[in-house]
Scaffold this motif. Structure first.
Motif, PDB file in Angstrom:
ATOM      1  N   ASN A   1       0.847  -1.190   0.000  1.00 20.91           N
ATOM      2  CA  ASN A   1       0.000   0.000   0.000  1.00 20.91           C
ATOM      3  C   ASN A   1       0.885   1.244   0.000  1.00 20.91           C
ATOM      4  O   ASN A   1       1.469   1.605   1.018  1.00 20.91           O
ATOM      5  CB  ASN A   1      -0.915  -0.020   1.228  1.00 20.91           C
ATOM      6  CG  ASN A   1      -1.950   1.088   1.170  1.00 20.91           C
ATOM      7  OD1 ASN A   1      -1.919   1.941   0.287  1.00 20.91           O
ATOM      8  ND2 ASN A   1      -2.872   1.068   2.113  1.00 20.91           N
ATOM      9  N   THR A   2       0.990   1.902  -1.130  1.00 18.82           N
ATOM     10  CA  THR A   2       1.865   3.065  -1.256  1.00 18.82           C
ATOM     11  C   THR A   2       1.180   4.362  -0.842  1.00 18.82           C
ATOM     12  O   THR A   2       1.751   5.441  -1.026  1.00 18.82           O
ATOM     13  CB  THR A   2       2.370   3.194  -2.702  1.00 18.82           C
ATOM     14  OG1 THR A   2       1.252   3.246  -3.593  1.00 18.82           O
ATOM     15  CG2 THR A   2       3.247   2.013  -3.065  1.00 18.82           C
ATOM     16  N   ASP A   3      -0.027   4.283  -0.296  1.00 17.03           N
ATOM     17  CA  ASP A   3      -0.665   5.500   0.215  1.00 17.03           C
ATOM     18  C   ASP A   3       0.053   6.016   1.456  1.00 17.03           C
ATOM     19  O   ASP A   3      -0.061   7.198   1.781  1.00 17.03           O
ATOM     20  CB  ASP A   3      -2.136   5.226   0.561  1.00 17.03           C
ATOM     21  CG  ASP A   3      -2.959   4.973  -0.690  1.00 17.03           C
ATOM     22  OD1 ASP A   3      -2.519   5.394  -1.768  1.00 17.03           O
ATOM     23  OD2 ASP A   3      -4.020   4.346  -0.574  1.00 17.03           O
ATOM     24  N   TYR A   4       0.758   5.142   2.142  1.00 13.93           N
ATOM     25  CA  TYR A   4       1.474   5.522   3.354  1.00 13.93           C
ATOM     26  C   TYR A   4       2.940   5.135   3.193  1.00 13.93           C
ATOM     27  O   TYR A   4       3.255   3.981   2.926  1.00 13.93           O
ATOM     28  CB  TYR A   4       0.885   4.813   4.581  1.00 13.93           C
ATOM     29  CG  TYR A   4      -0.609   4.943   4.684  1.00 13.93           C
ATOM     30  CD1 TYR A   4      -1.180   6.093   5.208  1.00 13.93           C
ATOM     31  CD2 TYR A   4      -1.441   3.920   4.242  1.00 13.93           C
ATOM     32  CE1 TYR A   4      -2.552   6.216   5.292  1.00 13.93           C
ATOM     33  CE2 TYR A   4      -2.816   4.048   4.331  1.00 13.93           C
ATOM     34  CZ  TYR A   4      -3.367   5.199   4.850  1.00 13.93           C
ATOM     35  OH  TYR A   4      -4.716   5.323   4.929  1.00 13.93           O
TER      36      TYR A   4
ATOM     37  N   ASN B   1       4.495   5.391  -7.130  1.00 11.73           N
ATOM     38  CA  ASN B   1       3.360   4.488  -7.304  1.00 11.73           C
ATOM     39  C   ASN B   1       3.506   3.621  -8.545  1.00 11.73           C
ATOM     40  O   ASN B   1       2.515   3.263  -9.194  1.00 11.73           O
ATOM     41  CB  ASN B   1       2.058   5.292  -7.390  1.00 11.73           C
ATOM     42  CG  ASN B   1       0.932   4.634  -6.629  1.00 11.73           C
ATOM     43  OD1 ASN B   1       1.147   3.671  -5.920  1.00 11.73           O
ATOM     44  ND2 ASN B   1      -0.262   5.165  -6.775  1.00 11.73           N
TER      45      ASN B   1
ATOM     46  N   CYS C   1       6.257  11.151   5.364  1.00  9.27           N
ATOM     47  CA  CYS C   1       4.963  11.498   4.788  1.00  9.27           C
ATOM     48  C   CYS C   1       4.015  11.977   5.893  1.00  9.27           C
ATOM     49  O   CYS C   1       4.119  11.576   7.048  1.00  9.27           O
ATOM     50  CB  CYS C   1       4.379  10.293   4.061  1.00  9.27           C
ATOM     51  SG  CYS C   1       2.819  10.627   3.237  1.00  9.27           S
TER      52      CYS C   1
END
Length: 677
Positions: free
Chosen positions: A347-350, A495, A622
């Motif tokens: 999961n590259t959102d975080y 991403n 981030c």
């Protein structure tokens, strides 16, 4: 507690009990020394740092005497000067006068201090002592007759490297430093003894008799053989890289680098691609011009754009700016990026899902370290140095899951099966009691672990772990992901692990950029472009080859595993006709302007990542740090977890594979044939 001392009629305020030598450095008074080093234990055997202390009958060794309140110290009295001159006279009794042929000439501490503190004659007329040279392996050259017995190398091997193969034998005039049983100095950090040696007793064997320091041009850069990006200094002469030295960075590599970084430089000029080439009808490569090569690529892209069967394969040393071009190429041409199977499930959102959350310098605050599917001794030498440094300070436990590791610190192997890992996340494993008692836990997850757990959600893992083990940390620094690939952080940051047509195996056009890892046989393409700096199997299978400069030949911005942005500076000029991916991208797509629409244009790198202007050499975190559980399940397979994806520390990328120095290390230090791995 603060107190005052007097050094050369100057009052100095100190906060803690430090040595006299350190207090003199705070007062900007440099004392000569040979045996003392800031990162090693105190030996006090060279006697060059003698000072005069009030109310003490004899001169005192400043590196070993702590300061006390109201102490009065003299560093430049007649007695001190006479003592220094006498010490140097003793050291030069047996030291050979071979400065013209010594590789340490120009950087020798004994040479410099003899000029400043020594006398102009010697009273000794006896024959000089001769000592047999020791064989420390293919990297370190020894001339032990020059040794002054400062024991820096012995203390480094025992304390920093963790190998107890160096020591002293004999006493008095027969004292020698050796490996006892004629054993090689087998350590990934062994080359640092060359920098520590104050004389020419230990020098670099690959660069013997090649240059003098004043002939070299120095460039500050970083190491791209792993994801830590140690700070280095590259010394060059023309196109040749003569040597690579460490550069001080207290928060990262301090002043050490691995042997792969220090001695793998000869691989940069071996087996290089220097001309654009195309495969003819006889299946042989022939040189072509860049104009012809770009025209061929433009025509192929224009034709294959309609088929949506364009594949991109990215190498480990691809910089973020090139990755931004690759990402734009995916949107413009609807191309897909080839990658490992497990990378779709990260999961590259975080950023906490794929970065090393804790800073290396903060490992000293942890109590327990759990390694899961990672061998830091091979994959991240500097990371293991920080782990060992924390262990030496006491009250630290190291455990690992995976195959057997040969670490230089005591460690506990929990298991190498998936069932044991499940019991840890559920809180049922006996080791969980230790995790419960730990105030600060560091869990390091490696690439080998992620490659085995195909359908695995990192968020679910962390949420389950912290709920079962009561390990709650708002900074999310408990779980740390370490990948040896130099550019993996940027790969996930852009991403690129998500792309359309990712499962396609048959392409009309395949563009391979700096990827020396041989692609799987199931991946086929009607036309293949290889853009790289070294010849490999992928280049042999390509239809057209485009040469690119290595990271030593261009200035690029890279991000390490901590999220630290640093520059890799150009040390030498690009070989012949090498061009970067940005040149090919701009030259090609400018001719394909009809492919762009109002909402489909490529952007500048600084526009894509504006934060790079403010975080150079600083870790960037981030904003989103909190893990959220997802409605997914973990699918476990019946497998045994390997600790590392590499078996040979000296053979991990195309540069080390073609390096003669690294091949010698594989053969002599590891007893492995470098050509049959």
């Amino acid at each position: 507690m603060t107190f005052f001392i007097n050094i050369d009629n100057k009052s100095i305020e100190l906060d803690s009990n430090i040595s006299i030598l350190q207090a003199c450095e705070l007062a900007n008074i440099i004392l000569p020394r040979f045996c003392y080093h800031e990162r090693l234990s105190v030996a006090g055997n060279c006697r060059m740092c003698l000072v005069e202390v009030a109310n003490m009958p004899k001169l005192q060794v400043s590196c070993a005497i702590p300061t006390s309140p109201n102490m009065i110290i003299k560093t430049n009295t007649l007695a001190v000067k006479k003592a220094r001159e006498g010490i140097l006279e003793f050291l030069l009794i047996n030291h050979p006068l071979d400065c013209p042929i010594c590789d340490q000439g120009g950087e020798c501490d004994l040479q410099d201090q003899s000029l400043i503190y020594g006398g102009d004659r010697s009273r000794f007329r006896e024959f000089k002592r001769a000592v047999e040279d020791k064989n420390c392996g293919p990297l370190i050259k020894t001339v032990m007759t020059r040794c002054i017995h400062c024991t820096r190398c012995v203390r480094f091997a025992n304390e920093i490297a963790g190998v107890f193969e160096l020591g002293t034998t004999g006493r008095g005039n027969i004292l020698e430093i050796s490996t006892y049983i004629t054993k090689f100095l087998n350590s990934e950090l062994s080359g640092n003894v060359i920098d520590l040696c104050p004389v020419g007793a230990l020098t670099s064997k690959p660069t013997a008799f090649l240059s003098r320091p004043w002939e070299l041009k120095s460039t500050e850069s970083i190491d791209l053989f792993d994801s830590i990006h140690s700070n280095t200094r590259i010394d060059t002469r023309g196109y040749d890289v003569i040597r690579v030295l460490p550069r001080l960075n207290e928060s990262l590599n301090e002043e050490w680098i691995s042997d792969k970084v220090r001695f793998g430089f000869d691989g940069f000029l071996s087996q290089r691609l220097i001309h654009p080439m195309r495969k003819n009808q006889l299946n042989r490569f022939e040189p072509i011009s860049w104009e012809d090569g770009l025209k061929i690529i433009t025509d192929k892209l224009d034709v294959t754009k309609k088929t949506n069967k364009i594949g991109l394969s990215i190498g480990d040393s691809c910089d973020p700016k090139s990755l931004s071009f690759v990402k734009d190429l995916c949107f413009v041409l609807n191309a897909s990026v080839l990658k490992d199977n497990f990378e779709n499930y990260i999961n590259t959102d975080y950023q906490s899902s794929y970065k090393f959350s804790i800073l290396f310098q903060n490992l000293k605050k942890t109590n327990v370290c759990l390694l899961i599917g990672v061998n830091p001794k091979i994959e991240g030498v500097i990371l293991f140095y920080h782990i060992r440094k924390r262990f030496l300070s006491g009250n630290f436990l190291v455990a690992y899951m995976g195959s057997h590791l040969k670490l230089t610190i005591p460690s506990t192997q929990l298991s190498n099966s998936a069932n044991a890992f499940v019991s840890i996340i559920e809180g049922k494993h006996p080791f969980c009691k230790t995790l419960h008692r730990s105030k600060k836990t560091c869990i390091i997850v490696g690439r080998s672990f992620k490659s085995n757990f195909k359908f695995f959600d990192i968020n679910l893992f962390f949420k389950t772990l912290q709920s079962n083990l009561k390990q709650i940390d708002s900074s999310c620094s408990i779980l740390n992901f370490f990948d040896p690939k130099p550019n993996y952080f940027s790969f996930y940051d852009f991403n690129l692990n998500y792309s359309f047509n990712a499962k396609a195996k048959n392409f009309d056009l395949l563009y391979i950029f700096e990827n020396s890892t041989t692609l799987h046989k199931s991946i086929t393409s009607k036309f293949t472009i290889f853009h790289g700096h070294h010849g490999c199997q992928n280049a042999q299978n390509a239809d057209i080859i485009l040469p690119s400069p290595s990271f030593l030949e261009k200035t690029s911005l890279f991000v390490n595993c901590e999220g630290r942005y640093q520059y890799s500076r150009r040390a030498t000029l690009p070989l012949n006709h090498s061009q970067t991916i940005s040149f090919v991208f701009l030259s090609t797509l400018n001719k394909l302007s009809h492919l762009f629409t109002a909402n489909n244009t490529y952007s500048d790198f600084e526009t894509t990542l504006p934060i790079t202007k403010y975080v150079i050499n600083k870790p960037y975190n981030c904003f989103f740090k909190v893990f959220h559980p997802l409605n997914t399940t973990i699918v476990f397979e019946n497998f045994y977890l390997a600790s590392s994806m590499f078996e040979n520390f000296y053979n991990t990328n195309i540069i080390t594979q073609v390096s003669l120095n690294m091949s010698k290390c594989s053969k002599h230090l590891l007893n492995k044939d470098p050509f049959n791995m």
